[in-house]
Scaffold this motif. Structure first.
Motif, PDB file in Angstrom:
ATOM      1  N   UNK A  56      -2.330 -11.169   7.472  1.00 56.62           N
ATOM      2  CA  UNK A  56      -1.181 -12.045   7.252  1.00 56.62           C
ATOM      3  C   UNK A  56      -1.592 -13.258   6.413  1.00 56.62           C
ATOM      4  N   UNK A  57      -0.819 -13.519   5.360  1.00 60.22           N
ATOM      5  CA  UNK A  57      -0.950 -14.757   4.591  1.00 60.22           C
ATOM      6  C   UNK A  57       0.146 -15.698   5.090  1.00 60.22           C
ATOM      7  N   UNK A  58      -0.234 -16.851   5.647  1.00 61.96           N
ATOM      8  CA  UNK A  58       0.731 -17.842   6.148  1.00 61.96           C
ATOM      9  C   UNK A  58       0.759 -19.020   5.180  1.00 61.96           C
ATOM     10  N   UNK A  59       1.936 -19.264   4.613  1.00 62.33           N
ATOM     11  CA  UNK A  59       2.099 -20.249   3.546  1.00 62.33           C
ATOM     12  C   UNK A  59       2.869 -21.452   4.090  1.00 62.33           C
ATOM     13  N   UNK A  60       2.175 -22.593   4.204  1.00 65.36           N
ATOM     14  CA  UNK A  60       2.772 -23.809   4.768  1.00 65.36           C
ATOM     15  C   UNK A  60       3.176 -24.754   3.642  1.00 65.36           C
ATOM     16  N   UNK A  61       4.504 -24.847   3.401  1.00 68.39           N
ATOM     17  CA  UNK A  61       4.972 -25.848   2.437  1.00 68.39           C
ATOM     18  C   UNK A  61       4.927 -27.227   3.095  1.00 68.39           C
ATOM     19  N   UNK A  62       5.269 -27.253   4.393  1.00 69.76           N
ATOM     20  CA  UNK A  62       5.108 -28.445   5.222  1.00 69.76           C
ATOM     21  C   UNK A  62       4.539 -27.949   6.554  1.00 69.76           C
ATOM     22  N   UNK A  63       4.403 -28.845   7.543  1.00 75.02           N
ATOM     23  CA  UNK A  63       3.892 -28.425   8.856  1.00 75.02           C
ATOM     24  C   UNK A  63       4.801 -27.403   9.523  1.00 75.02           C
ATOM     25  N   UNK A  64       6.102 -27.464   9.227  1.00 79.36           N
ATOM     26  CA  UNK A  64       7.057 -26.603   9.931  1.00 79.36           C
ATOM     27  C   UNK A  64       7.679 -25.527   9.042  1.00 79.36           C
ATOM     28  N   UNK A  65       7.602 -25.691   7.735  1.00 81.86           N
ATOM     29  CA  UNK A  65       8.208 -24.729   6.810  1.00 81.86           C
ATOM     30  C   UNK A  65       7.147 -23.697   6.406  1.00 81.86           C
ATOM     31  N   UNK A  66       7.166 -22.555   7.109  1.00 83.21           N
ATOM     32  CA  UNK A  66       6.119 -21.541   6.936  1.00 83.21           C
ATOM     33  C   UNK A  66       6.743 -20.223   6.501  1.00 83.21           C
ATOM     34  N   UNK A  67       6.177 -19.596   5.489  1.00 86.50           N
ATOM     35  CA  UNK A  67       6.569 -18.219   5.187  1.00 86.50           C
ATOM     36  C   UNK A  67       5.337 -17.335   5.305  1.00 86.50           C
TER      37      UNK A  67
END
Length: 159
Positions: free
Chosen positions: A73-84
């Motif tokens: 899994x690649x977890x992409x954090x734009x912010x602490x809570x905005x994850x794709x």
């Protein structure tokens, strides 16, 4: 030898900082497969990538490196809570001196596109194939199927 040559070579390079989307607290992120660009120079807070030696979290200012990626899994954090999150089948990550992280994956699927029932039945199928494999080659093929399905199963647990 090689490291000294690399250092000398780097001194001759033009500064690329003007071209990067990175800032002090964020880095530029590129994510693509052979057929698709998923992100192009997106400013990010952090990305977690599944390397063959374990998952690593990459933040702004990470040491430059190249890492081989395993199914995961690649977890992409734009912010602490905005994850794709995306499941990948493998690939490479390049973390460069100009604060850019690039992932080239063979295949990448958003976890929202996964069918939980298909993941469970696929895992059962490949585990049975692994148990009944007669040759090393059959066993290796089944192991890849199990690894990919376990990565998808893990991805679904993060939703």
């Amino acid at each position: 030898g090689m490291f000294r040559a690399t250092r000398i070579l780097r001194r001759a390079l033009l500064s690329e900082s003007s071209q990067s989307a990175a800032t002090a607290s964020s880095m530029a992120f590129r994510f693509n497969t052979p057929t698709t660009t998923i992100f192009a120079d997106k400013p990010l807070k952090m990305v977690i990538i599944p390397t063959v030696t374990g998952d690593i979290g990459v933040l702004s200012g990470h040491v430059p490196t190249i890492a081989e990626l395993k199914p995961g899994v690649v977890s992409i954090y734009e912010t602490d809570t905005d994850v794709s999150r995306y499941v990948i089948s493998g690939g490479f990550a390049h973390i460069t001196e100009d604060n850019t992280t690039s992932i080239s994956a063979v295949e990448a699927v958003p976890i929202d596109d996964l069918d939980p029932a298909a993941v469970e039945s696929g895992l059962t199928k490949y585990e049975a194939e692994m148990a009944s494999a007669k040759t090393d080659e059959d066993k290796a093929m089944a192991e890849i199927g199990v690894e990919v399905h376990k990565a998808m199963q893990y991805a679904l647990s993060l939703k």
